[in-house]
Design an enzyme around this catalytic site. Structure first.
Site, PDB file in Angstrom:
ATOM      1  N   HIS A 295       0.702  -1.200  -0.103  1.00 50.56           N
ATOM      2  CA  HIS A 295      -0.023   0.053  -0.226  1.00 50.56           C
ATOM      3  C   HIS A 295       0.897   1.462  -0.021  1.00 50.56           C
ATOM      4  O   HIS A 295       1.996   1.189   0.438  1.00 50.56           O
ATOM      5  CB  HIS A 295      -0.888   0.045   1.254  1.00 50.56           C
ATOM      6  CG  HIS A 295      -2.221  -0.803   1.096  1.00 50.56           C
ATOM      7  ND1 HIS A 295      -2.846  -1.530   1.920  1.00 50.56           N
ATOM      8  CD2 HIS A 295      -2.801  -1.152   0.047  1.00 50.56           C
ATOM      9  CE1 HIS A 295      -3.795  -2.086   1.815  1.00 50.56           C
ATOM     10  NE2 HIS A 295      -3.960  -2.234   0.388  1.00 50.56           N
TER      11      HIS A 295
ATOM     12  N   ASP B   6       1.599   4.265   1.420  1.00 53.12           N
ATOM     13  CA  ASP B   6       1.882   4.824   2.496  1.00 53.12           C
ATOM     14  C   ASP B   6       3.116   3.865   3.154  1.00 53.12           C
ATOM     15  O   ASP B   6       3.760   4.550   4.064  1.00 53.12           O
ATOM     16  CB  ASP B   6       0.835   5.235   3.656  1.00 53.12           C
ATOM     17  CG  ASP B   6      -0.056   3.929   3.726  1.00 53.12           C
ATOM     18  OD1 ASP B   6      -0.269   2.964   3.151  1.00 53.12           O
ATOM     19  OD2 ASP B   6      -0.418   4.049   5.207  1.00 53.12           O
ATOM     20  N   HIS B   7       3.209   2.804   2.735  1.00 51.42           N
ATOM     21  CA  HIS B   7       4.628   1.802   3.303  1.00 51.42           C
ATOM     22  C   HIS B   7       5.560   1.676   1.977  1.00 51.42           C
ATOM     23  O   HIS B   7       6.664   1.055   2.546  1.00 51.42           O
ATOM     24  CB  HIS B   7       3.785   0.572   3.609  1.00 51.42           C
ATOM     25  CG  HIS B   7       2.847   0.711   4.711  1.00 51.42           C
ATOM     26  ND1 HIS B   7       3.327   0.420   5.985  1.00 51.42           N
ATOM     27  CD2 HIS B   7       1.644   1.354   4.720  1.00 51.42           C
ATOM     28  CE1 HIS B   7       2.211   0.614   6.878  1.00 51.42           C
ATOM     29  NE2 HIS B   7       1.180   0.980   5.928  1.00 51.42           N
TER      30      HIS B   7
ATOM     31  N   ASP C 259       0.010  -2.616   9.576  1.00 47.72           N
ATOM     32  CA  ASP C 259      -1.224  -2.994   8.828  1.00 47.72           C
ATOM     33  C   ASP C 259      -1.711  -4.203   9.111  1.00 47.72           C
ATOM     34  O   ASP C 259      -1.433  -5.272   8.199  1.00 47.72           O
ATOM     35  CB  ASP C 259      -1.141  -2.539   7.581  1.00 47.72           C
ATOM     36  CG  ASP C 259      -1.008  -0.844   7.423  1.00 47.72           C
ATOM     37  OD1 ASP C 259      -0.658  -0.389   8.171  1.00 47.72           O
ATOM     38  OD2 ASP C 259      -1.268  -0.499   6.323  1.00 47.72           O
TER      39      ASP C 259
ATOM     40  N   HIS D 108       1.240   5.141  13.013  1.00 42.77           N
ATOM     41  CA  HIS D 108       0.297   4.898  11.978  1.00 42.77           C
ATOM     42  C   HIS D 108      -0.844   5.293  12.298  1.00 42.77           C
ATOM     43  O   HIS D 108      -1.698   4.763  12.238  1.00 42.77           O
ATOM     44  CB  HIS D 108       0.604   3.338  11.477  1.00 42.77           C
ATOM     45  CG  HIS D 108       0.040   3.135  10.182  1.00 42.77           C
ATOM     46  ND1 HIS D 108      -1.318   2.850  10.069  1.00 42.77           N
ATOM     47  CD2 HIS D 108       0.631   3.086   8.898  1.00 42.77           C
ATOM     48  CE1 HIS D 108      -1.690   2.374   8.674  1.00 42.77           C
ATOM     49  NE2 HIS D 108      -0.592   2.969   8.057  1.00 42.77           N
TER      50      HIS D 108
HETATM   51 ZN   LIG Z   1      -2.027  -1.181   4.281  1.00 45.58          ZN
END
Ligand SMILES: [Zn+2]
Length: 309
Positions: free
Chosen positions: A65, A67-68, A208, A266
């Site tokens: 994803h 944001d990572h 996550d 996060h």
């Molecule tokens: Zn994620």
């Protein structure tokens, strides 16, 4: 003394805020300098810390994803720009290899740095490092996601006064450590007689995920647990639906797993006041609790004292 600390580059989740950059963390652990989950802006956040791209030895991505991992193109290109001469290992979920390939070559650049690409193929995969073992565990999220932990093996600390009492010195000390005993004038001296246990340290990185076995496996007896708490309990149903944790859940994991220092991060942009995460977590965890802020450094707590006997 070796340095073991976490440098926090960013602490936002899906969207950055004025105070929080996208995710990003660097773990310094002896000779390893590991970049975890570089979100957008990670390269520039590094400039505000004492870590340089040249220091990096390894990159670990939990999942693809944005944001990572949207910080990967800039960071990878920076390795070549800075003419990094040592190889840099990169770990990520094998199922995301196509995303990694695109990010790695997102734009044209003159590639000189050597990346050692070692995808995570299965739950429980272990990578042997000079300073311990890096282990990946599957997490519960809409796409393939792995958390990581770094485990230093238990060892022992030799007691100089006891060694001296037996007249053990020089290469004999190394032999005693290696073999476990030493025969001196007809008497056997064991390693345990002249040492005390030195518990290994553990670092865990859990991003996550909904609650699952992998979360607990990673958190077990961690000296420092970095764990996402995107939501508060007021949004627990939403958190479960989208595969995320609440601050209360993360704190309970820490308590049940014997975690010593807990770093929550996060955070969803919907909560402007970070104290709410602290207050919610504090009700479930009475250990060392830190609400992550950008550009701060968190030390591994001092080594556990070995229990007697
Ligand atoms: Zn994620």
């Amino acid at each position: 003394m070796s340095m073991r600390e976490l440098v926090v580059l960013g602490t936002a989740s899906q969207a950055p805020t004025r105070r929080r950059n996208h995710n990003g963390y660097v773990l310094r652990w002896d000779d390893e300098v590991i970049l975890f989950d570089p979100g957008e802006g990670s390269q520039r956040q590094l400039l505000h810390t004492t870590v340089t791209a040249t220091d990096l030895t390894r990159i670990c991505v939990t999942h693809f994803h944005g944001d990572h991992c949207l910080g990967l193109p800039g960071t990878i290109q920076r390795l070549s720009l800075d003419r990094v001469t040592h190889p840099v290992a990169v770990h990520f979920p094998a199922g995301g290899a196509e995303y990694f390939a695109r990010l790695r070559h997102a734009t044209s650049f003159y590639e000189t740095a050597e990346l050692r690409v070692e995808p995570i193929e299965a739950d429980g995969q272990r990578i042997t490092l000079g300073c311990g073992t890096l282990e990946a565990r599957r997490l519960r999220h809409p796409i393939e996601t792995y958390g990581y932990r770094l485990i230093e093996p238990d060892g022992c600390r030799m007691l100089p006064e006891k060694l001296a009492a037996y007249g053990i010195a020089g290469p004999a000390v190394g032999e005693l450590i290696r073999v476990g005993h030493l025969d001196l004038d007809g008497r056997r001296v064991t390693r345990d007689e002249v040492s005390v246990p030195r518990p290994g340290q553990r670092f865990a990185f859990v991003m996550d995920t909904g609650l699952c076995d992998g979360v607990y496996a990673l958190a077990e007896h961690a000296d420092l647990l970095v764990i996402e708490s995107t939501f508060l309990e007021s949004e627990a149903a939403l958190a479960a639906e989208v595969g995320h944790l609440t601050a209360a859940q993360a704190a309970r994991v820490a308590t049940e797993s014997g975690v010593r220092r807990l770093l929550l991060t996060h955070f969803s942009q919907r909560y402007p006041d970070p104290r709410r995460f602290h207050d919610e977590a504090r009700a479930h965890f009475d250990g060392d609790l830190i609400i992550a802020e950008d550009l701060t450094t968190v030390q591994l707590p001092p080594r556990r004292v070995a229990s007697a006997g």
